[in-house]
Write an enzyme that holds these catalytic residues in place. Structure first.
Site, PDB file in Angstrom:
ATOM      1  N   ASP A  98      26.343 -28.757  24.259  1.00  0.00           N
ATOM      2  CA  ASP A  98      27.619 -28.732  24.617  1.00  0.00           C
ATOM      3  C   ASP A  98      28.576 -28.905  25.842  1.00  0.00           C
ATOM      4  O   ASP A  98      29.426 -29.275  25.836  1.00  0.00           O
ATOM      5  CB  ASP A  98      27.995 -27.298  23.876  1.00  0.00           C
ATOM      6  N   GLU A 132      16.183 -36.235  19.421  1.00  0.00           N
ATOM      7  CA  GLU A 132      16.992 -37.153  18.626  1.00  0.00           C
ATOM      8  C   GLU A 132      16.996 -38.374  19.170  1.00  0.00           C
ATOM      9  O   GLU A 132      17.194 -39.581  17.843  1.00  0.00           O
ATOM     10  CB  GLU A 132      17.679 -36.430  18.829  1.00  0.00           C
ATOM     11  N   ASN A 160      19.911 -36.047  22.352  1.00  0.00           N
ATOM     12  CA  ASN A 160      17.995 -35.390  23.581  1.00  0.00           C
ATOM     13  C   ASN A 160      17.022 -35.814  23.885  1.00  0.00           C
ATOM     14  O   ASN A 160      17.442 -36.890  22.003  1.00  0.00           O
ATOM     15  CB  ASN A 160      18.668 -34.006  23.730  1.00  0.00           C
ATOM     16  N   LEU A 161      15.401 -35.898  24.120  1.00  0.00           N
ATOM     17  CA  LEU A 161      15.306 -36.676  24.084  1.00  0.00           C
ATOM     18  C   LEU A 161      14.373 -37.261  22.962  1.00  0.00           C
ATOM     19  O   LEU A 161      14.237 -38.001  22.331  1.00  0.00           O
ATOM     20  CB  LEU A 161      14.385 -36.776  25.097  1.00  0.00           C
TER      21      LEU A 161
END
Length: 477
Positions: A264, A198, A195-196
């Site tokens: 997920d 991360e 994600n952004l």
């Protein structure tokens, strides 16, 4: 528009990673504890759902693909609950049991659509021998098109490089949902899906789209990746590949209730679509649509082929507008988990007039969601005569669904909606006119379930029958 979904039934995917059990306790909060300044939740609903790598497997299996799950668990009730639930969804479980460790479990307490507390039961699996996991991967390589490594930093993926090498030697795509800032351990993967936050924890804060693309391409080169997909919440997602233009996809979410498990869902749909033989760009398209579905649900959730097809056709996956009975039941279940009050009414609604609009607006004010059940054409003829309805069912439902006060529209074939109401069991059943509550179809079932039944007045001077008579009179002049 006809949407051709991937041939998920031909897709084989192995999921290896940190397996968890998500527990949810729901109930109303009515008072503060005398023991401490905390709310008292009267638990009335308990749910258990697979989480982490198990939720990825559920998402893949829910699409109709063949999912095989490998992970580390304890020998306990949580492991047995996971195996039982996953088997019901046709997920093949091949767990490695570790007697000295508990199965990772996360318990959430929720009230009135708010998560009050989360309790984690876990011990890291970092010291466990990974060789049994390698053996299971080797055994499956001939029957899968994608390998998903679901990393939650709980110890199942201490030997990621070995797993990547095994899959790449067999020409199997490796998709990884990363954890932490050490992307070196994912070197050689086919696709990473951070994600952004991360992504920026590794690449640095990005002040523009160009900067995000530039830094993403550097990560691809530095870590020998085939592609990088950055999920960006309300900004959608961005796919980066060497020697290709960036692909930006806006979000399709219409209401966001919970982002739990959305990553997920994304990697699950990506893997299933790639394993079905589609391109990476097509896989991202379907994954983006699926993400818009799942954030409209509460807790870790999955996406069905029907929901995915509706989403790519532009229909809200949380269920707004015209729906089938099964879709409605799913939407109502999600609404109840969010603590919303569901109101239901019914009628022919042949020629929609001001009285109808006022009545439906008043009904909607009595709760959070309004269901309108509509008589089918055959049912209307039996009730009103051969000359009715004036407008066919599809048109009547579309017009009702366009009203701001109406959330869900569903049809029924019987003379009354009693069976439908008994299956939905709204919190409040309303009917317009001069009925007595006990005369309303479905009232007994609603009362027996603890719900309410109410009669609302129609607006004076508004009548479909009178409108039809006036039209006939005018046409005869």
């Amino acid at each position: 528009m006809k949407v051709n979904l991937p041939a998920f039934e031909r897709a084989g995917v192995m999921i290896v990673g940190d397996v968890m059990l998500d527990r949810y306790w729901y109930g109303p909060t009515c008072r503060i504890s005398p023991e401490a300044p905390v709310p008292v939740v009267k638990v009335n609903t308990v749910e258990e759902r697979p989480g982490g790598a198990a939720n990825v497997a559920m998402n893949i299996a829910s699409l109709g693909a063949n999912a095989r799950l490998v992970g580390l668990t304890g020998i306990d009730d949580a492991a047995r609950a996971l195996s039982k639930t996953l088997a019901e969804f046709n997920v093949k479980c091949d767990f490695v049991s570790v007697p000295t460790h508990p199965t990772i479990t996360k318990l959430r307490v929720l009230s009135r659509n708010q998560q009050l507390i989360r309790l984690d039961f876990e011990e890291g699996f970092e010291g466990v021998d990974p060789e049994p996991l390698h053996e299971r991967i080797n055994q499956a390589l001939g029957s899968i098109g994608a390998l998903v490594l679901s990393d939650y930093a709980k110890g199942a993926l201490t030997s990621v490089q070995t797993m990547i090498a095994l899959a790449r030697q067999a020409d199997v795509a490796v998709l990884i949902d990363p954890k932490g800032t050490d992307f070196e351990r994912y070197r050689g993967a086919t696709l990473l899906t951070p994600n952004l936050s991360e992504f920026e924890a590794v690449a640095g804060k990005c002040k523009s789209e160009d900067e995000l693309v530039e830094r993403g391409m550097k990560l691809i080169a530095n870590y020998d990746l085939s592609a990088l997909l950055v999920t960006r919440s309300e900004q959608g997602m961005t796919l980066l590949q060497p020697n290709k233009a960036p692909l930006h996809m806006p979000t399709q979410a219409q209401e966001v209730y919970d982002v739990t498990g959305a990553g997920d869902t994304v990697i699950g749909v990506l893997a299933a679509t790639l394993a079905a033989g589609n391109t990476l760009e097509e896989a991202c398209y379907f994954a983006n649509a699926a993400a818009g579905v799942v954030v409209g649900k509460l807790g870790t959730s999955t996406v069905s082929p029907v929901e995915l097809e509706n989403a790519v056709r532009g229909r809200a996956a949380t269920g707004f507008g015209v729906m089938t009975e099964e879709e409605l039941k799913q939407a109502v279940a999600s609404a109840r988990k969010r603590g919303e009050k569901v109101v239901m009414t019914n009628g022919v609604f042949d020629i929609l007039h001001a009285g109808h609009v006022s009545y439906l607006a008043n009904a909607r004010k009595l709760g959070d969601r309004l269901i309108v059940a509509v008589n089918s054409d055959a049912s209307t003829k039996r009730l009103k005569g051969e000359s009715r309805p004036v407008n066919p069912l599809e048109q009547r439902m579309i017009v009702l669904g366009a009203l701001e006060s109406v959330d869900w529209v569903v049809s029924f074939e019987e003379d009354t909606p009693q069976r439908l109401i008994a299956g939905i069991l709204p919190d409040l059943l309303v009917k317009g006119g001069d009925y007595k509550p006990e005369e309303i179809a479905g009232s007994e079932e609603v009362w027996a379930n603890g719900g309410e039944v109410m009669v609302l007045n129609f607006e004076d001077g508004c009548s479909t029958t009178n409108i039809i008579k006036k039209i006939q009179t005018e046409s005869e002049k």
